[in-house]
Scaffold this motif. Structure first.
Motif, PDB file in Angstrom:
ATOM      1  N   ASP A 281      -6.289  -1.557   7.717  1.00 41.75           N
ATOM      2  CA  ASP A 281      -5.719  -0.335   7.152  1.00 41.75           C
ATOM      3  C   ASP A 281      -4.753  -0.615   6.006  1.00 41.75           C
ATOM      4  OD1 ASP A 281      -6.996   1.507   8.905  1.00 41.75           O
ATOM      5  OD2 ASP A 281      -5.621   0.887  10.490  1.00 41.75           O
ATOM      6  N   TRP A 282      -4.101  -1.799   6.045  1.00 43.26           N
ATOM      7  CA  TRP A 282      -3.095  -2.105   5.043  1.00 43.26           C
ATOM      8  C   TRP A 282      -3.328  -3.495   4.449  1.00 43.26           C
ATOM      9  CZ3 TRP A 282      -1.562  -0.943  10.188  1.00 43.26           C
ATOM     10  CH2 TRP A 282      -1.240   0.396  10.401  1.00 43.26           C
ATOM     11  N   ARG A 283      -2.739  -3.723   3.320  1.00 44.10           N
ATOM     12  CA  ARG A 283      -2.743  -5.040   2.681  1.00 44.10           C
ATOM     13  C   ARG A 283      -1.357  -5.279   2.077  1.00 44.10           C
ATOM     14  NH1 ARG A 283      -5.191  -1.688  -1.200  1.00 44.10           N
ATOM     15  NH2 ARG A 283      -4.247  -1.828  -3.272  1.00 44.10           N
ATOM     16  N   ALA A 284      -1.078  -6.525   1.794  1.00 48.62           N
ATOM     17  CA  ALA A 284       0.199  -6.853   1.165  1.00 48.62           C
ATOM     18  C   ALA A 284       0.230  -6.298  -0.262  1.00 48.62           C
ATOM     19  CB  ALA A 284       0.399  -8.361   1.148  1.00 48.62           C
ATOM     20  N   LYS A 285       1.333  -5.685  -0.622  1.00 47.81           N
ATOM     21  CA  LYS A 285       1.456  -5.112  -1.963  1.00 47.81           C
ATOM     22  C   LYS A 285       1.366  -6.191  -3.028  1.00 47.81           C
ATOM     23  CE  LYS A 285       4.535  -2.277  -4.825  1.00 47.81           C
ATOM     24  NZ  LYS A 285       5.843  -1.551  -4.870  1.00 47.81           N
ATOM     25  N   GLN A 301      10.476 -10.378   3.400  1.00 48.69           N
ATOM     26  CA  GLN A 301      10.097  -8.969   3.333  1.00 48.69           C
ATOM     27  C   GLN A 301       8.628  -8.861   2.934  1.00 48.69           C
ATOM     28  OE1 GLN A 301      12.076  -6.325   4.051  1.00 48.69           O
ATOM     29  NE2 GLN A 301      10.314  -4.978   3.778  1.00 48.69           N
ATOM     30  N   LEU A 302       7.840  -8.170   3.750  1.00 46.75           N
ATOM     31  CA  LEU A 302       6.418  -7.989   3.450  1.00 46.75           C
ATOM     32  C   LEU A 302       6.154  -6.509   3.214  1.00 46.75           C
ATOM     33  CD1 LEU A 302       3.627  -9.326   3.227  1.00 46.75           C
ATOM     34  CD2 LEU A 302       3.302  -8.896   5.676  1.00 46.75           C
ATOM     35  N   ASP A 303       5.938  -6.139   1.983  1.00 48.26           N
ATOM     36  CA  ASP A 303       5.648  -4.744   1.635  1.00 48.26           C
ATOM     37  C   ASP A 303       4.152  -4.499   1.747  1.00 48.26           C
ATOM     38  OD1 ASP A 303       8.317  -4.149   1.054  1.00 48.26           O
ATOM     39  OD2 ASP A 303       8.107  -4.930  -0.991  1.00 48.26           O
ATOM     40  N   LEU A 304       3.772  -3.438   2.467  1.00 53.33           N
ATOM     41  CA  LEU A 304       2.370  -3.117   2.687  1.00 53.33           C
ATOM     42  C   LEU A 304       1.978  -1.864   1.924  1.00 53.33           C
ATOM     43  CD1 LEU A 304       2.123  -3.688   6.562  1.00 53.33           C
ATOM     44  CD2 LEU A 304       1.501  -5.276   4.732  1.00 53.33           C
ATOM     45  N   VAL A 305       0.734  -1.828   1.483  1.00 53.06           N
ATOM     46  CA  VAL A 305       0.166  -0.626   0.870  1.00 53.06           C
ATOM     47  C   VAL A 305      -1.148  -0.309   1.585  1.00 53.06           C
ATOM     48  CG1 VAL A 305       1.218  -0.989  -1.378  1.00 53.06           C
ATOM     49  CG2 VAL A 305      -1.006  -1.999  -0.893  1.00 53.06           C
TER      50      VAL A 305
END
Length: 399
Positions: A281-285, A301-305
């Motif tokens: 559903d998500w991946r790393a930005k 910090q792992l930002d997801l999109v």
């Protein structure tokens, strides 16, 4: 098994693998007759093929003794399955266009049996539009394609074009012989194009880490095999798995959700789309060029999109397949979640299943077919039996 194949050995360095194949098949109780093409004889000898098969090797269409008994007709029909390995671009082109100017091509045109082609050629030859058109024609005619594998080749290039290994070919032959059917057997999906996704996706975080899930791909691969057995032309878009692709299916290997969506859109038009893959559903930005190091100051910090929604996208596509089927892998309130997903995605059916046990990676599944006006629960059964039931339901719906 007490079965016999006719093995046509084409011209290519991979011809040596066919000798190993003959020995493997003999150990499994499958006898082999050999047609050795002129090109094939440049790499292996009639003596070696004949010694391993225990039978005379055939090569000349104008062998008067054999042809007085219509040898190419007898050869083409006395076997339970015809196998072309290595299948060169030339042999497949002749077969696709009905050219019969030597013993191998004449036999392929005369046979009333299924044919398994195991391609082996330079990567550029395999990817050439003419070769891909010929492969599609053969598959549309009900024949099977196994491979090719990707890797380094004798020509020094790398990519798809290597002939599948003898063990994989022997497995495919054994499976086809076990499930053999007359060429006149009903094939209710013949002429239909079925597009299927399977397996997980991998979303990179850095060069060594990724986000993924436990999907094995078994259910999607079984559905691809079942649809192919009913005569469909099948395109299987698969994430990374550790199982061999079904014989006769066009496999498109991908890694990420965006790759999978692109491959699906590129495979359209299709009559049916079955979204079995467990897409992340998500991946790393942002994907780092270097491995993320531990930081003594705390966790990175792992930002997801959000990833693209493949099922919803194809459900609303301009070239939308007439039947779109999604899968809902749930751990609770399975039917309620499936009904909500059906309305949200815009597909025709949802196949729901409870994955709180060993379904992901296991060999059994209990499917629930959710349609706008009905819910049908199927018993727990093998994934292949479940796949066959779904393929038959699809054929009934399209009839």
């Amino acid at each position: 098994m007490n079965k016999r194949i006719l093995l046509i050995i084409g011209g290519g360095i991979a011809a040596y693998k066919s000798l190993f194949l003959i020995r493997l098949l003999a150990k499994r109780g499958i006898a082999t007759r050999v047609i050795l093409t002129r090109g094939g004889s440049e790499f292996v000898t009639p003596l070696s093929a004949g010694s391993l098969s225990g039978e005379r090797v055939f090569s000349d269409l104008w062998d008067l003794t054999a042809e007085s008994e219509m040898g190419h007709i007898e050869l083409s029909r006395s076997a339970d399955l015809v196998v072309v390995a290595p299948a060169t671009a030339d042999l497949m082109a002749k077969a696709a266009h009905g050219i019969a100017n030597d013993l191998a091509s004449t036999t392929l045109l005369a046979t009333d049996k299924r044919v398994l082609y195991v391609p082996a050629m330079n990567v550029r030859m395999w990817e050439a539009p003419a070769t891909q058109r010929n492969v599609k024609t053969l598959m549309d005619d009900g024949q099977y394609i196994l491979g090719p594998d990707a890797g380094s080749m004798a020509c020094g290039e790398y990519g798809p074009g290597r002939m599948s290994e003898p063990e994989s070919i022997a497995d495919a032959i054994e499976n086809l012989l076990s499930a053999s059917q007359s060429i006149d057997a009903p094939q209710p999906l013949k002429g239909r194009h079925v597009l299927i996704t399977a397996g997980p996706t991998r979303e990179p975080i850095d060069p060594v880490r990724y986000l993924s899930n436990h999907s094995s791909g078994k259910q999607g691969y079984a559905i691809a095999s079942a649809c192919r057995a009913l005569g469909a032309t099948v395109t299987l878009v698969s994430g990374p798995v550790n199982i061999a692709p079904p014989v006769g299916v066009n496999l498109v290997a991908v890694e990420t959700a965006r790759d999978m969506l692109s491959a699906c859109e590129g495979a359209l038009p299709a009559d049916v789309f079955i979204s079995v893959a467990a897409v992340a559903d998500w991946r790393a930005k942002d994907t780092g060029a270097n491995k993320i190091k531990k930081d003594k100051d705390g966790l990175p910090q792992l930002d997801l999109v959000e990833n693209p929604d493949i099922l919803k996208t194809l459900s609303k596509a301009e070239s939308r397949p007439s039947l779109v089927i999604g899968f809902a892998a749930e751990t609770n309130d399975v039917i309620d979640h499936a009904k909500a997903k059906l309305a949200r995605k815009g597909c025709n059916w949802i196949i729901a299943n409870d994955v709180s046990g060993d379904v992901m990676g296991g060999d059994e599944n209990a499917m629930i077919v959710v349609k706008p006006d009905s819910v049908t629960e199927w018993p727990r059964q093998s994934k292949m039996d479940a796949a066959k039931a779904l393929a038959n339901l699809i054929a009934e719906h399209l009839s």
